[in-house]
Design a protein around this motif. Structure first.
Motif, PDB file in Angstrom:
ATOM      1  N   GLY A 126      -6.039  -2.617 -13.001  1.00  0.00           N
ATOM      2  CA  GLY A 126      -5.530  -3.340 -11.844  1.00  0.00           C
ATOM      3  C   GLY A 126      -4.047  -3.591 -12.050  1.00  0.00           C
ATOM      4  N   ASP A 151      -2.843  -6.303 -11.631  1.00  0.00           N
ATOM      5  CA  ASP A 151      -2.959  -7.578 -12.354  1.00  0.00           C
ATOM      6  C   ASP A 151      -2.553  -7.469 -13.823  1.00  0.00           C
ATOM      7  OD1 ASP A 151      -3.895  -9.469 -10.688  1.00  0.00           O
ATOM      8  OD2 ASP A 151      -5.894  -9.578 -11.548  1.00  0.00           O
ATOM      9  N   TYR A 170       1.322 -14.097 -10.110  1.00  0.00           N
ATOM     10  CA  TYR A 170       2.683 -14.136 -10.675  1.00  0.00           C
ATOM     11  C   TYR A 170       2.894 -15.471 -11.383  1.00  0.00           C
ATOM     12  CZ  TYR A 170       3.240 -10.751  -6.807  1.00  0.00           C
ATOM     13  OH  TYR A 170       3.071  -9.727  -5.908  1.00  0.00           O
ATOM     14  N   ALA A 196       5.984  -9.812  -3.361  1.00  0.00           N
ATOM     15  CA  ALA A 196       5.189  -8.727  -2.782  1.00  0.00           C
ATOM     16  C   ALA A 196       5.757  -8.424  -1.406  1.00  0.00           C
ATOM     17  CB  ALA A 196       3.730  -9.133  -2.672  1.00  0.00           C
ATOM     18  N   ASN A 250       1.529 -11.140   0.419  1.00  0.00           N
ATOM     19  CA  ASN A 250       0.190 -11.724   0.528  1.00  0.00           C
ATOM     20  C   ASN A 250       0.332 -13.181   0.104  1.00  0.00           C
ATOM     21  OD1 ASN A 250      -2.514 -12.390   0.357  1.00  0.00           O
ATOM     22  ND2 ASN A 250      -2.806 -11.409  -1.630  1.00  0.00           N
ATOM     23  N   ASP A 268       6.207  -5.850  -5.587  1.00  0.00           N
ATOM     24  CA  ASP A 268       4.801  -5.468  -5.562  1.00  0.00           C
ATOM     25  C   ASP A 268       4.542  -4.761  -4.229  1.00  0.00           C
ATOM     26  OD1 ASP A 268       2.043  -5.408  -5.498  1.00  0.00           O
ATOM     27  OD2 ASP A 268       1.794  -7.425  -6.336  1.00  0.00           O
ATOM     28  N   ALA A 270       1.770  -3.519  -3.119  1.00  0.00           N
ATOM     29  CA  ALA A 270       0.303  -3.403  -2.991  1.00  0.00           C
ATOM     30  C   ALA A 270      -0.170  -2.902  -1.616  1.00  0.00           C
ATOM     31  CB  ALA A 270      -0.353  -4.750  -3.305  1.00  0.00           C
ATOM     32  N   TYR A 271       0.545  -3.290  -0.546  1.00  0.00           N
ATOM     33  CA  TYR A 271       0.065  -2.964   0.810  1.00  0.00           C
ATOM     34  C   TYR A 271       0.992  -2.004   1.549  1.00  0.00           C
ATOM     35  CZ  TYR A 271      -2.767  -7.086  -0.174  1.00  0.00           C
ATOM     36  OH  TYR A 271      -3.626  -7.980  -0.753  1.00  0.00           O
ATOM     37  N   THR A 283      -1.169  -0.508  -6.464  1.00  0.00           N
ATOM     38  CA  THR A 283      -2.586  -0.720  -6.779  1.00  0.00           C
ATOM     39  C   THR A 283      -3.477   0.311  -6.088  1.00  0.00           C
ATOM     40  OG1 THR A 283      -4.403  -2.313  -6.685  1.00  0.00           O
ATOM     41  CG2 THR A 283      -2.868  -2.367  -4.847  1.00  0.00           C
ATOM     42  N   SER A 287      -6.523  -0.818  -5.406  1.00  0.00           N
ATOM     43  CA  SER A 287      -7.557  -1.738  -4.909  1.00  0.00           C
ATOM     44  C   SER A 287      -7.550  -1.916  -3.405  1.00  0.00           C
ATOM     45  CB  SER A 287      -7.365  -3.129  -5.516  1.00  0.00           C
ATOM     46  OG  SER A 287      -7.430  -3.076  -6.903  1.00  0.00           O
TER      47      SER A 287
HETATM   48  C1  PLP Z   1       0.183  -8.628  -3.593  1.00  0.00           C
HETATM   49  C2  PLP Z   1      -0.938  -8.270  -4.499  1.00  0.00           C
HETATM   50  N1  PLP Z   1      -0.674  -7.736  -5.701  1.00  0.00           N
HETATM   51  C3  PLP Z   1      -1.650  -7.399  -6.550  1.00  0.00           C
HETATM   52  C4  PLP Z   1      -2.969  -7.600  -6.230  1.00  0.00           C
HETATM   53  C5  PLP Z   1      -4.021  -7.273  -7.230  1.00  0.00           C
HETATM   54  O1  PLP Z   1      -4.253  -5.961  -7.283  1.00  0.00           O
HETATM   55  P1  PLP Z   1      -5.201  -5.327  -8.407  1.00  0.00           P
HETATM   56  O2  PLP Z   1      -6.576  -5.328  -7.847  1.00  0.00           O
HETATM   57  O3  PLP Z   1      -4.621  -3.968  -8.595  1.00  0.00           O
HETATM   58  O4  PLP Z   1      -5.100  -6.156  -9.645  1.00  0.00           O
HETATM   59  C6  PLP Z   1      -3.305  -8.152  -5.007  1.00  0.00           C
HETATM   60  C7  PLP Z   1      -4.705  -8.397  -4.653  1.00  0.00           C
HETATM   61  O5  PLP Z   1      -5.068  -9.055  -3.748  1.00  0.00           O
HETATM   62  C8  PLP Z   1      -2.257  -8.502  -4.127  1.00  0.00           C
HETATM   63  O6  PLP Z   1      -2.515  -9.050  -2.940  1.00  0.00           O
END
Ligand code: PLP
Length: 363
Positions: free
Chosen positions: A87, A89, A116, A156, A160, A187, A189-190, A217, A219
């Motif tokens: 992850g 994470d 964070y 991010a 989020n 980050d 992520a999205y 990610t 995920s």
């Molecule tokens: C902004 C952000 N970063 C990282 C993660 C976590 O991602 P991962 O599942 O790769 O640890 C999330 C999960 O909700 C997230 O919203």
């Protein structure tokens, strides 16, 4: 016998989005729209891998070499500057381990992904929160928080849980205005869901930067949350040091194989993006009929404000839970009278909309 002391942990621990409703009397399928997971699951190519007889007796490749190669091909970046983690994470955790010690300062936007602040606090650093403006990250307010002790700024984009985002020029301006020795962690992520021309991912803008580190990610849009896999991208010196402290076999074999296939399936990714856009628009519009307002569409979730609605966020959350639908409460993020809704699959979204109408019929 008195056991040796361990660290005092004086901060709130992470609480993931709810996944069960203990008060629910009747047996019914739970619709979980609380953790920003993929609406459409994973690509058929990933499912094919999972059906194969994968041997489990040998340790996985501890460098995730084939996956890093696939990442470098797809994103036109240097595979030697990629590190994979259990992850994203885990990458956040390792960055904090590597950069932070007691007395250091870290800046995070006031409403931001909780890990964070949690990993920074575990490393002994002090976390400073920069005020947002209308739930959007403010570059000015980040700069105001900088002092001699600042080591890292985390953000991010899109953020989020607010769903707001900085434009490309705002990110560039942030990097320019931050002291050069401060690491900026972006980050992404999205990022796959983003359609706005004014937006660019951290990776796209800062691929060659020595003082920006990017998180990605599997995920979210790739639908591999259960496999725990993500990656980081940064200066070779940082990557080498992270490889030094990383647990040897942190990314399991199945996750590596599935991530490689997930990256290849552009058709599935495009389908997921279209699905997300279609339903985000539709759900946003429907919610507005009941005076529930949300952020401009960005990622695979909406932050819902109940400030103009007849029902409070808590009352709406409870009514939905009675119907088996879970959204994410926002008090743990410090946002009052809001809920976060993840875009689900077709039947989940249809059910949400029909329950929404039923709830407000009786208010
Ligand atoms: C902004 C952000 N970063 C990282 C993660 C976590 O991602 P991962 O599942 O790769 O640890 C999330 C999960 O909700 C997230 O919203």
């Amino acid at each position: 016998m008195k056991l040796t002391k361990f660290k005092e942990l004086k901060f709130k621990s992470y609480k993931p989005g709810k996944y069960e409703i203990p008060s629910l009397k009747e047996k019914r399928k739970i619709i979980k729209l609380s953790a920003n997971e993929s609406a459409l699951g994973a690509s058929p190519k990933v499912k094919a891998i999972l059906r194969n007889n994968i041997s489990t007796s040998k340790y996985p490749d501890y460098t995730s070499k084939l996956l890093r190669k696939q990442i470098s091909t797809k994103f036109k970046c240097d595979s030697n500057k990629v590190i994979c983690g259990s992850g994203s994470d885990e990458i956040i955790q390792m960055l904090c381990q590597l950069f932070l010690a007691k007395g250091d300062h870290v800046i995070v936007p006031e409403f931001s992904f909780l890990m964070y602040r949690i990993y920074a606090s575990i490393s002994g650093a002090k976390v400073l929160f920069s005020k947002e403006k209308n739930y959007k990250i403010s570059v000015d307010n980040i700069i105001k928080k900088v002092n001699k002790k600042t080591k890292i700024v985390f953000l991010a984009n899109p953020n989020n849980p607010t769903g707001t985002y900085l434009y490309k020029n705002e990110l560039i301006s942030l990097r320019k205005r931050l002291r050069k020795d401060i690491l900026l962690v972006i980050d992404d992520a999205y990022y796959e869901y983003m359609k706005d021309q004014n937006y660019a991912s951290g990776l796209k803008i800062f691929k060659n930067s020595k003082n920006v580190f990017i998180l990605r990610t599997f995920s979210k849009i790739y639908g591999l949350a259960a496999l725990r896999i993500g990656w980081g991208y940064g200066d070779k010196k940082i990557i080498d040091a992270l490889n030094f402290i990383k647990p040897p076999f942190n990314v399991n074999e199945i996750a590596q194989l599935c991530a490689i296939e997930a990256l290849k399936d552009n058709k599935f990714i495009n389908k997921s993006i279209k699905h997300n856009l279609y339903w985000s628009k539709k759900i946003k519009k429907n919610l507005e009929q009941f005076d529930i307002y949300s952020n401009k569409i960005s990622a695979n979730f909406l932050l819902l404000s109940f400030n103009h609605c007849k029902l409070s966020a808590v009352a709406f959350e409870k009514k939905l839970e009675k119907r088996g639908i879970i959204l994410r409460e926002m008090n743990s993020y410090g946002i009052d009278n809001h809920l976060r809704l993840t875009i689900g699959n077709n039947s989940e979204n249809q059910l949400f909309l029909s329950e929404l109408k039923k709830i407000f019929k009786n208010v």
